[in-house]
Design an enzyme around this catalytic site. Structure first.
Site, PDB file in Angstrom:
ATOM      1  N   SER A 202      -6.355  -8.726  -1.949  1.00 43.78           N
ATOM      2  CA  SER A 202      -6.237  -7.992  -3.205  1.00 43.78           C
ATOM      3  C   SER A 202      -7.122  -8.631  -4.274  1.00 43.78           C
ATOM      4  O   SER A 202      -8.324  -8.793  -4.069  1.00 43.78           O
ATOM      5  CB  SER A 202      -4.767  -7.944  -3.625  1.00 43.78           C
ATOM      6  OG  SER A 202      -4.567  -7.109  -4.736  1.00 43.78           O
ATOM      7  N   ASP A 351      -3.737   2.812   0.926  1.00 42.07           N
ATOM      8  CA  ASP A 351      -3.534   1.808  -0.123  1.00 42.07           C
ATOM      9  C   ASP A 351      -3.491   2.494  -1.485  1.00 42.07           C
ATOM     10  O   ASP A 351      -4.434   3.176  -1.881  1.00 42.07           O
ATOM     11  CB  ASP A 351      -4.672   0.782  -0.077  1.00 42.07           C
ATOM     12  CG  ASP A 351      -4.391  -0.448  -0.913  1.00 42.07           C
ATOM     13  OD1 ASP A 351      -3.946  -0.293  -2.066  1.00 42.07           O
ATOM     14  OD2 ASP A 351      -4.619  -1.567  -0.422  1.00 42.07           O
ATOM     15  N   HIS A 385       0.006  -1.312  -0.214  1.00 39.68           N
ATOM     16  CA  HIS A 385      -0.856  -2.461  -0.504  1.00 39.68           C
ATOM     17  C   HIS A 385      -0.210  -3.793  -0.124  1.00 39.68           C
ATOM     18  O   HIS A 385      -0.810  -4.596   0.601  1.00 39.68           O
ATOM     19  CB  HIS A 385      -1.215  -2.449  -1.989  1.00 39.68           C
ATOM     20  CG  HIS A 385      -2.229  -3.474  -2.386  1.00 39.68           C
ATOM     21  ND1 HIS A 385      -3.536  -3.438  -1.940  1.00 39.68           N
ATOM     22  CD2 HIS A 385      -2.134  -4.572  -3.184  1.00 39.68           C
ATOM     23  CE1 HIS A 385      -4.201  -4.467  -2.452  1.00 39.68           C
ATOM     24  NE2 HIS A 385      -3.369  -5.169  -3.206  1.00 39.68           N
TER      25      HIS A 385
END
EC number: 3.1.1.-
Length: 542
Positions: A202, A351, A385
């Site tokens: 991320s 995502d 995510h």
């Protein structure tokens, strides 16, 4: 119906703004701690030189002590060029019975513009349960997987002294220089020829991805054996646009503020005089005085690129100076910055925070420029995510063990796969390693951290090498290696999806759709589920 990702943000945002506990002054904030400020003459040092060093009691959420040795190093680095002196801190965790020939560098998803949100501060033991600044703290719990292997863990404050979130090149320099500093520390005592791996998910994928691309030119002496990237935010403008108006719209604001902090000379006057409204300037002040969960709570579903925050309601991409920098910071656009060591990339097709297209585009571009990459697309619609990160931990561990063992990685070529299984609970993949994941709980409760545990001893009793994989079996993962330049549906070029419009930020001109094929079974899964165009796309999975 809320997604699990949104619930996570809601719960933690509420927790973050509740004044339940505080550090009570037991640990000074970074801006009040002299350790964070370099001594005079620091600019004359070399990148990676240690400016200050201290041993600390490391902990999770302020109160759960890590039973290991830990140091913090203030070291010389560079910002957004290789000749612009800067400095930052890294925290190094050394487990009992450590293998000083193995170093894992983790770029934490700090996702903030305030020095008090730095990972180094989140590592400090205060004696009081601290639930604010939870973004780096929750990932610190995952470090136990690496520490149980006996690997030393290095966690730099990659945003630097200006907390320049998503500044890309600057973060890459600081990641690489943190490796140098760790190797330079006599107290830590790493082997000078230690094998090094970088990992980032991320927000942590940005400095880690740039470190991978910069390493061959900036720090060629480092013995890097691999890079791991997940949920890769490789295109800044696409990320800003995709998040804007969503439940996590604060990340769009945080990213824009980070660009200005990282490129102050180029962007500050523009944003301050021509872009931000008075309300926008107040939002910037808030970003400089809050961590990510507070920001998510305050700016949920806000449209940052609107007349409320931006004069005339323009988009960031409407300003050539901004687009120039975001184009520069898009991974894969410059052939000078291509990873020359093996890379494992994984990303959820659905995502809801970082759109899949940008990561896939970068993987294809790098592959076409000679990189050695495996790109795994998780097609299960339940994998958002955060869940994607957690459920891919077995594959991350397998990848790291194989790199440390010196195994070949797809014969130096590229591999593009998709899968829909839940890898964490697939016993054919995880097997007995599930027991090792359970060790995390014991570690957080104070067990001596390191490979000298019941699992380690059981392996020895069974004549197994505890530092080899031997247990994880990558069933369903094998497929034909793809070499850049091949034609047909298996070529990397056929996997790329470039979208026009605002989210493309001018980086791509071709619009197409793509199907990512599971080569082991021959099934096809349509990845073209999200439109990268338009604001508020990040809400598509909520």
């Amino acid at each position: 119906m809320y997604s699990t990702g949104l619930v996570r943000w809601l719960v933690l945002a509420v927790v973050a703004v509740l004044p339940l506990v505080s550090a009570l002054g037991l640990v000074p904030y970074p801006d009040q701690d002299p350790f964070y400020y370099p001594p005079s003459g620091w600019q004359n040092k070399k990148p990676g030189d240690i400016l200050r060093s201290r041993k600390i009691q490391a902990a999770s959420v302020g109160a759960l002590k890590f039973n290991l040795n830990a140091w913090q190093l203030l070291y010389r680095s560079n910002s957004n060029t290789a000749h612009t002196p800067s400095y930052t801190i890294t925290t190094v965790l050394v487990p009992h019975n450590a293998n000083k020939k193995r170093l894992v560098t983790v770029s934490s998803p700090e996702n903030s513009n305030w020095i008090r949100c730095a990972p180094s501060y989140a590592f400090r033991y205060s004696g009081v349960l601290e639930l604010t600044n939870f973004e780096p703290r929750w990932e610190q719990m995952l470090y136990m997987l690496y520490l149980e292997e006996g690997w030393v863990v290095n966690a730099p404050d990659h945003e630097g002294p200006n907390s320049a979130n998503a500044a890309g090149i600057s973060g890459g320099h600081m990641v690489l220089d943190s490796m140098r500093a760790t190797l330079n520390s006599k107290e830590i005592g790493m082997d000078k020829d230690a094998k090094l791996i970088g990992h980032g998910y991320s927000g942590g994928s940005i400095p880690n991805g740039w470190a991978a691309g910069l390493q061959s030119s900036y720090a060629p002496e480092l013995n890097i054996v691999g890079w791991s990237l997940g949920g890769t935010a490789s295109d800044p403008m696409m990320t800003l646009d995709f998040l804007d108006g969503s439940a996590t719209a604060a990340l769009s604001l945080i990213g824009a503020v980070g660009l200005v902090d990282g490129y102050h000379d180029e962007l500050y006057d523009l944003f301050n005089n021509q872009i931000w409204t008075d309300e926008g300037k107040r939002a910037v002040w808030t970003a400089h005085h809050a961590c990510v969960y507070e920001m998510v709570f305050l700016f949920m579903n806000q449209v940052i690129q609107s007349p409320k925050y931006i004069k005339g309601g323009k988009n960031f991409s409407d300003y050539p100076q901004v687009a120039k920098i975001t184009n520069k910071l898009t991974m894969g656009t410059n052939p000078k910055y291509v990873p020359r060591k093996p890379v494992f990339m994984f990303h959820a097709a659905y995502d809801e925070e970082i759109v899949w297209y940008q990561a896939n585009n970068t993987a294809v571009a790098w592959c076409e420029q000679g990189a050695n990459i495996r790109f795994l697309t998780e097609t299960n619609k339940a994998l958002n995510h955060v869940v994607t990160y957690l459920l891919n931990l077995p594959y991350i561990m397998e990848y790291m063990r194989d790199r440390f063992a010196g195994k070949s990685y797809y014969n130096g070529g590229c591999q593009f796969d998709s899968m829909s299984e839940y890898p964490l609970f697939d016993t054919s993949v995880l097997g007995d390693r599930f027991k090792e994941i359970l060790q995390i709980t014991l570690d957080l409760l104070g067990k001596e951290i390191g490979p000298n545990d019941s699992i380690y001893r059981a392996k020895l009793a069974n004549h197994q090498n505890p530092n080899k994989v031997g247990i994880i079996h990558p069933s369903g993962m094998k497929s034909t290696t793809i070499t850049p330049g091949e034609g047909g549906n298996d070529s990397p070029a056929s996997k790329i999806v470039r979208k026009t419009g605002k989210a493309s930020s001018g980086n791509s001109s071709t619009e197409s759709t793509s199907k990512n094929q599971t080569q082991s079974g021959g099934d096809t899964t349509n990845i073209d589920q999200y439109s990268a165009d338009g604001k508020g796309a990040g809400q598509g999975n909520n």
